[in-house]
Design an enzyme around this catalytic site. Structure first.
Site, PDB file in Angstrom:
ATOM      1  N   ASP A  13      57.556  -9.890  28.396  1.00 10.54           N
ATOM      2  CA  ASP A  13      57.283  -8.481  29.690  1.00 10.54           C
ATOM      3  C   ASP A  13      57.365  -9.380  30.377  1.00 10.54           C
ATOM      4  O   ASP A  13      56.907  -9.439  31.814  1.00 10.54           O
ATOM      5  CB  ASP A  13      55.704  -8.155  29.459  1.00 10.54           C
ATOM      6  CG  ASP A  13      56.175  -6.906  28.083  1.00 10.54           C
ATOM      7  OD1 ASP A  13      56.687  -6.752  27.812  1.00 10.54           O
ATOM      8  OD2 ASP A  13      54.404  -6.448  28.817  1.00 10.54           O
ATOM      9  N   LYS A 118      59.073  -1.102  25.544  1.00 10.38           N
ATOM     10  CA  LYS A 118      58.372  -0.627  25.698  1.00 10.38           C
ATOM     11  C   LYS A 118      57.756   0.512  26.646  1.00 10.38           C
ATOM     12  O   LYS A 118      57.229   0.013  27.308  1.00 10.38           O
ATOM     13  CB  LYS A 118      57.749  -1.550  24.531  1.00 10.38           C
ATOM     14  CG  LYS A 118      56.704  -2.589  25.831  1.00 10.38           C
ATOM     15  CD  LYS A 118      56.417  -3.462  25.114  1.00 10.38           C
ATOM     16  CE  LYS A 118      55.565  -4.825  25.758  1.00 10.38           C
ATOM     17  NZ  LYS A 118      54.342  -4.386  26.673  1.00 10.38           N
ATOM     18  N   CYS A 151      49.272  -7.643  27.892  1.00  8.23           N
ATOM     19  CA  CYS A 151      50.413  -6.924  26.460  1.00  8.23           C
ATOM     20  C   CYS A 151      50.310  -8.472  25.444  1.00  8.23           C
ATOM     21  O   CYS A 151      50.968  -8.245  24.253  1.00  8.23           O
ATOM     22  CB  CYS A 151      51.577  -6.875  27.510  1.00  8.23           C
ATOM     23  SG  CYS A 151      51.564  -4.847  28.316  1.00  8.23           S
TER      24      CYS A 151
HETATM   25  C1  C5J Z   1      51.198  -6.840  30.735  1.00 13.42           C
HETATM   26  C2  C5J Z   1      49.466  -5.277  32.565  1.00 13.42           C
HETATM   27  N1  C5J Z   1      52.571  -6.374  30.433  1.00 13.42           N
HETATM   28  N2  C5J Z   1      49.183  -6.065  32.660  1.00 13.42           N
HETATM   29  N3  C5J Z   1      50.943  -5.248  31.367  1.00 13.42           N
HETATM   30  O1  C5J Z   1      50.621  -7.698  30.118  1.00 13.42           O
HETATM   31  O2  C5J Z   1      49.907  -4.227  33.332  1.00 13.42           O
END
Ligand code: C5J
Length: 221
Positions: A13, A118, A151
């Site tokens: 991400d 995702k 994540c």
């Molecule tokens: C991730 C989030 N990618 N913190 N998403 O950690 O909402």
């Protein structure tokens, strides 16, 4: 000691929406500069893994334009100034195809590197990640990404439950909360590495150089 042929680099991400001002992360009241610190070391690791011929997988958290895959329970989380799907300065927040949803330039995927889109925090939930890893015979996962306690950690837990070894590179992952960064890493490696272990980019790069050196020596011997 690890076998690069059985190891995948997981880039979790690294999206503008989390890392840059004006995205989803900032809409939740976060200071995104803390996340940007992970980019230079992650870039060094990505480059070395590519040179070593290691398999690289990128993930992106996000939703369909009609938000039909966005549960109410996720939409309502937090007290954001904007919600998922609302228009921000980099397009609609966490919506696939928007500028903010995509990966930062420095770490952008190249041909042959799958991008797993995702809808959840964990990269195994409602995706074909497990199928890709099994198809490629990959058993160990090296983690870079954001955010450490959301994540990244969710995916590390999912990975270990599915039988993968997981290592998190501490300087290549980042959180909006320094305290969470510290304890999220502590959690992974507590109790003798309850669901993974923790290293850093320098140690990983040394290990990779040693492993590829051994492989080259073996091939020429
Ligand atoms: C991730 C989030 N990618 N913190 N998403 O950690 O909402």
């Amino acid at each position: 000691v690890f076998d690069p042929a059985k190891t995948a680099l997981m880039m979790i991400d690294f999206q503008r929406d989390f890392v840059y001002p004006g995205g989803f992360g900032e809409s939740l009241g976060n200071d995104t500069s803390l996340l940007m610190r992970a980019i230079p070391p992650a870039e060094r690791v990505l480059k070395a893994c590519r040179e070593a011929g290691m398999f690289v997988i990128h993930t992106r958290e996000g939703h369909r334009a009609d938000l039909s895959d966005l549960p109410r329970a996720k939409y309502e989380r937090g007290k954001p100034t904007l919600h998922i799907g609302d228009m921000g300065s980099m397009g609609r927040l966490l919506v696939r195809g928007e500028l903010g949803h995509d990966i930062v330039e420095e770490l952008y995927p190249i041909a042959g590197e799958p991008v797993v889109d995702k809808p959840g925090k964990g990269a195994f939930y409602a995706t074909d990640l497990d199928a890709i890893l099994k198809m490629k015979g990959l058993e160990r996962l090296v983690f870079c990404g954001v955010t450490t306690e959301v994540c990244v950690q969710t995916t590390v837990r999912e990975a270990n439950d599915r039988g993968y070894d997981a290592v998190v590179l501490s300087d290549c992952v980042a959180s909006y909360f320094p305290e969470f960064q510290r304890v999220a890493l502590e959690m992974v490696k507590a109790q003798g590495g309850i669901f993974g272990w923790v290293s850093d980019s320098e140690r990983f790069l040394k290990g990779l150089a040693a492993a590829t050196g051994r492989a080259t020596a073996g091939a020429t011997a």
